[in-house]
Design an enzyme around this catalytic site. Structure first.
Site, PDB file in Angstrom:
ATOM      1  CD  GLU A  94      -2.809  -1.311   2.397  1.00  0.00           C
ATOM      2  OE1 GLU A  94      -3.905  -1.848   2.233  1.00  0.00           O
ATOM      3  OE2 GLU A  94      -2.420  -0.903   3.502  1.00  0.00           O
ATOM      4  CB  CYS A 107       3.111   7.525   3.110  1.00  0.00           C
ATOM      5  SG  CYS A 107       3.574   6.289   4.331  1.00  0.00           S
ATOM      6  CB  CYS A 114       7.288  -5.327   8.362  1.00  0.00           C
ATOM      7  SG  CYS A 114       8.643  -4.371   9.089  1.00  0.00           S
ATOM      8  CB  CYS A 118       6.554  -2.456  15.914  1.00  0.00           C
ATOM      9  SG  CYS A 118       8.171  -1.938  15.324  1.00  0.00           S
ATOM     10  CB  CYS A 121       3.278  -1.678  13.541  1.00  0.00           C
ATOM     11  SG  CYS A 121       3.262  -1.344  11.770  1.00  0.00           S
ATOM     12  CB  CYS A 339       1.491   6.013  11.219  1.00  0.00           C
ATOM     13  SG  CYS A 339       2.588   7.165  10.481  1.00  0.00           S
TER      14      CYS A 339
END
Ligand code: SAH
Length: 346
Positions: A94, A107, A114, A118, A121, A339
C-alpha cells in the site's frame, strides 16, 4: 505474466547502452530508452515515441517492463488517498497520498510485509514476503505524483518511507530507488524532500552516513528505556539503544543532519516522568527533534493513546530543554491509511 525475458529496469544505463551496441545500434539509444523508463516513467515500449518501430519491436523481443498496477484506490474524507498497489507477481503493498495546505506527501512501502515485530503496528502482523525492487518503489512515487496532479492540481512535493516494511532491511533497493527519484536523469526531486524512517538498525544507519546520503533520517524511537523498548519493539534486543545512539552520533558527525524521532505516547506504557527524562537524555546525544505521533488503534486496546495532559507534559518538558517538538495528527484514519494501519485489508 510468466516470461523468461529480463526486466529492462533491472539494467543500468551502461548495460542498456551495451545492449544497443551489441545489436549494432548506437549507444545513445540506451540514453533515450533510459529517459523513457526513469524520467517519463512509461510502462509500455509502444509509448517510446522517439524510438523507431523496429527498435521497439527489438526491445519487446528481449525485455519486459515489470510494473505496478494501482488496484484499488480509497479516498478519505480528509483528502488522503490510499492505493493498493499490485506488484508484477500478484503481491500487494500500500502507498498513501497525504495532502496538506502547503505540500503533498507520498508515503511509500519498501517491503511486502515487514520483518520487524513492533507490537503496535498492523504491518508487523504480515509476514515479510520479499523486498521491493527499485522500480516498484519508483512506480509508487510516480503513481502518487499523478494522483496529486489529478486531485490536487499540483505535483508531489515530499516522500516519506513510512509505508510497509523496514527500508534499512532493503537498503540497496531503497537507495537505488532514491537515486532514480532524485537524479536529474530521473525525476529530479530534491533529496531534502525525502525522509527515510527506520525502526533503528544501527549498522545500516552507519552505512547511510558512510554513503553520504542527502535525504533526511527519522527514527521510530517510542521509548528511550532499553527494557521498555524491548517489550514494545522486541527486535530492539538485537539493536540496542546504546548501539543506536552511537550510530546516530556517527550519522550526525558525517552528515551534519539533525535526526527526527518519532514517538507515540501510550497510556500506562511510556507516559511517566521517567520516560520523559530518558527521552530528553537520548535527544541530547545528537542534534534532533521529536515528532509526537498520534496512535492509530489497530486492535482491541493493549495500546491506547495517552490523554492530552500526558502529551502536554511531554511537550512542555521537551521545550524546556530546547528540544524542538511537533505533534503529528493522523490522516486517513477512516480508510486505514494512517501510520501503522497498512495491512492489506481487502
Ligand atoms: N519501519 C519503519 C517505517 C514504517 S512505520 C519505521 O519503523 O520507522 C512508520 C511509522 O509509523 C513509524 O514511526 C512507526 O513507529 C509508526 N507506527 C507504527 N504503527 C503505528 C500505529 N498503530 N499508530 C501510529 N504510528 C504507528
Amino acid at each position: 505474466m510468466s516470461t523468461d525475458k529480463k526486466d529492462i529496469r533491472a539494467l543500468s544505463k551502461t548495460e542498456l547502452q551495451d545492449f544497443f551496441e551489441s545489436q549494432g545500434d548506437k549507444r545513445f539509444r540506451g540514453d533515450q530508452v533510459y529517459e523513457w523508463l526513469w524520467n517519463k516513467g512509461v510502462h509500455d515500449f509502444g509509448d517510446m515515441t522517439n524510438i523507431s518501430k523496429s527498435t521497439r519491436a527489438q526491445l519487446e523481443a528481449n525485455f519486459v517492463i515489470n510494473h505496478i498496477e494501482v488496484d484499488s484506490l480509497q479516498k478519505s474524507s480528509d483528502g488522503t488517498v490510499k492505493n493498493a498497489v499490485k506488484l508484477h507477481d500478484g503481491l500487494v503493498v500500500e502507498s498513501v497520498l497525504i495532502p496538506t495546505k502547503s505540500r503533498t506527501t507520498a508515503c511509500v512501502s519498501s517491503q511486502v510485509g515487514c520483518s520487524l515485530d513492533c507490537k503496535f503496528c498492523a504491518t508487523a502482523r504480515l509476514k515479510r514476503m520479499r523486498n521491493l525492487n527499485p522500480d516498484e518503489i519508483y512506480d509508487q512515487v510516480v503513481a502518487i505524483d499523478r494522483e496529486s496532479r489529478l486531485y490536487h492540481q499540483r505535483p508531489l512535493s515530499n516522500i516519506v518511507f513510512m509505508g510497509m516494511g523496514e527500508p534499512l532491511m532493503n537498503y540497496k533497493n531503497v537507495l537505488a530507488a532514491i537515486e532514480k527519484i532524485t537524479s536529474e536523469e530521473g525525476l529530479g526531486m530534491s533529496p531534502k524532500r525525502i525522509t527515510l524512517s527506520t525502526s533503528g538498525v544501527p549498522k545500516m544507519i552507519r552505512k547511510l552516513a558512510d554513503d553520504k546520503v542527502k535525504f533526511k533520517l527519522a527514527v521510530s524511537l517510542h521509548s528511550a528505556i532499553q527494557e521498555k523498548r524491548e517489550t514494545i519493539m522486541p527486535f530492539a534486543k538485537q539493536f540496542t539503544l546504546t548501539d543506536l545512539k552511537e550510530s546516530l552520533q556517527y550519522w550526525y558527525s558525517e552528515t551534519k543532519q539533525r535526526i527526527s524521532y518519532e514517538y507515540v505516547v501510550w497510556k500506562g506504557i511510556n507516559d511517566t516522568q521517567e520516560d520523559i527524562d530518558a527521552l530528553i537524555q537520548f535527544c541530547k546525544y545528537a542534534p534532533s527533534k521529536v515528532n509526537l505521533i498520534e496512535y492509530n488503534p489497530i486492535d482491541d486496546g493493549e495500546f491506547q493513546q495517552a490523554d492530552n495532559a500526558a502529551i502536554d507534559t511531554y511537550i512542555n518538558a521537551l521545550e524546556a530543554n530546547r528540544i524542538p517538538v511537533t505533534v503529528r495528527r493522523s490522516r486517513g484514519k477512516d480508510i486505514d491509511a494512517a501510520c501503522g494501519q497498512l495491512a492489506n485489508k481487502h
